[in-house]
Design an enzyme around this catalytic site. Structure first.
Site, mmCIF file in Angstrom:
data_model
loop_
_atom_site.group_PDB
_atom_site.id
_atom_site.type_symbol
_atom_site.label_atom_id
_atom_site.label_comp_id
_atom_site.label_asym_id
_atom_site.label_seq_id
_atom_site.Cartn_x
_atom_site.Cartn_y
_atom_site.Cartn_z
ATOM 1 C CB SER A 2 20.504 16.134 29.485
ATOM 2 O OG SER A 2 20.234 17.070 30.489
ATOM 3 C CB SER A 3 25.759 16.420 30.307
ATOM 4 O OG SER A 3 25.218 15.615 31.325
ATOM 5 N N GLY A 39 23.696 19.925 26.289
ATOM 6 C CA GLY A 39 22.710 20.984 26.091
ATOM 7 C C GLY A 39 22.801 22.038 27.182
ATOM 8 C CB THR A 86 25.283 14.604 8.766
ATOM 9 O OG1 THR A 86 26.041 13.903 7.766
ATOM 10 C CG2 THR A 86 25.726 16.058 8.771
ATOM 11 C CG LEU A 87 26.437 14.610 14.748
ATOM 12 C CD1 LEU A 87 27.554 14.513 15.773
ATOM 13 C CD2 LEU A 87 25.135 14.051 15.306
ATOM 14 C CD GLU A 88 21.074 19.293 11.055
ATOM 15 O OE1 GLU A 88 20.397 19.395 12.094
ATOM 16 O OE2 GLU A 88 20.588 18.960 9.975
ATOM 17 C CD GLN A 107 19.800 10.691 24.960
ATOM 18 O OE1 GLN A 107 20.267 9.924 25.786
ATOM 19 N NE2 GLN A 107 19.030 11.697 25.309
ATOM 20 C CE1 TYR A 163 17.023 9.111 2.912
ATOM 21 C CE2 TYR A 163 19.048 7.838 2.966
ATOM 22 C CZ TYR A 163 18.394 9.038 2.779
ATOM 23 O OH TYR A 163 19.105 10.160 2.453
ATOM 24 C CD GLN A 212 25.062 11.094 5.741
ATOM 25 O OE1 GLN A 212 24.869 11.964 4.902
ATOM 26 N NE2 GLN A 212 24.536 11.162 6.946
#
Length: 189
Positions: free
Chosen positions: A102-103, A105, A127-129, A148, A162, A174
């Site tokens: 949240s902080s 965002g 992986t983060l976008e 989180q 998976y 990955q």
């Protein structure tokens, strides 16, 4: 059912849920905080005229790492791939959701565009976008809390988790921010 802090600790203690490195202070009431790794994939905007998901475009992104002790600067409107510092391993009866902090965002940082779901059986860095929707640059510090991880218990264990050969898992194992393999979803001639 969303797992509570007690359930998260029990799954980790039992060795069923892997989060490495694990720091107990990162456990929240219904999630585990994850941190940002030091590697980023930056898009080469001059290499291709467009992005075609049906084509393998190996030179679409370049792997970069800021110098030790330096941040990565994400400019307004920019999109890059990052990854969690932690390697996450889910058993075949738990699925995950990666949510932003949240902080962050509130500063204009989006942690994932669309792919916040982690299948049961997944093993690897997440992986983060990363997108900056603010009108000022945002500094991203390796090791900072970036998101989180929430875990949900399935009604029964996945028949084909998976990583099994039946589901065509493209990102199992990955390491670091992994570029798209969308081209594998198209029939190959």
């Amino acid at each position: 059912m969303l797992l509570s802090d007690r359930d998260l600790r029990a799954e980790i203690s039992a060795g069923r849920l892997g989060i490495d490195p694990f720091d107990d202070s990162m456990v929240q009431p219904s999630s585990v905080d994850v941190r940002l790794d030091s590697l980023f994939r930056v898009f080469n905007n001059t290499r291709y005229t467009h992005i075609d998901p049906a084509q393998r475009q190996d030179e679409l992104t370049t792997l970069v790492e800021p110098a030790e002790g330096e941040p990565f600067v994400l400019h307004p409107g920019e999109f890059v791939l990052g990854s969690t510092l932690e390697v996450c391993s889910l058993p075949d009866d738990l699925a995950g959701r990666l949510e932003g902090k949240s902080s962050l965002g509130r500063l204009g940082l989006l942690t994932h565009s669309t792919a916040g779901f982690i299948d049961p059986g997944f093993n690897g860095h997440i992986t983060l976008e990363l997108s900056n929707v603010a009108n000022l640059p945002i500094t991203l510090w390796p090791g900072m809390k970036i998101g989180q991880l929430c875990l949900l218990r399935l009604s029964s264990a996945a028949e084909h988790p998976y990583g099994s050969s039946a589901v065509g898992s493209k990102y199992q194992g990955q390491r670091g921010p992994t570029p798209s393999k969308a081209y594998l979803n198209f029939a190959q001639s």
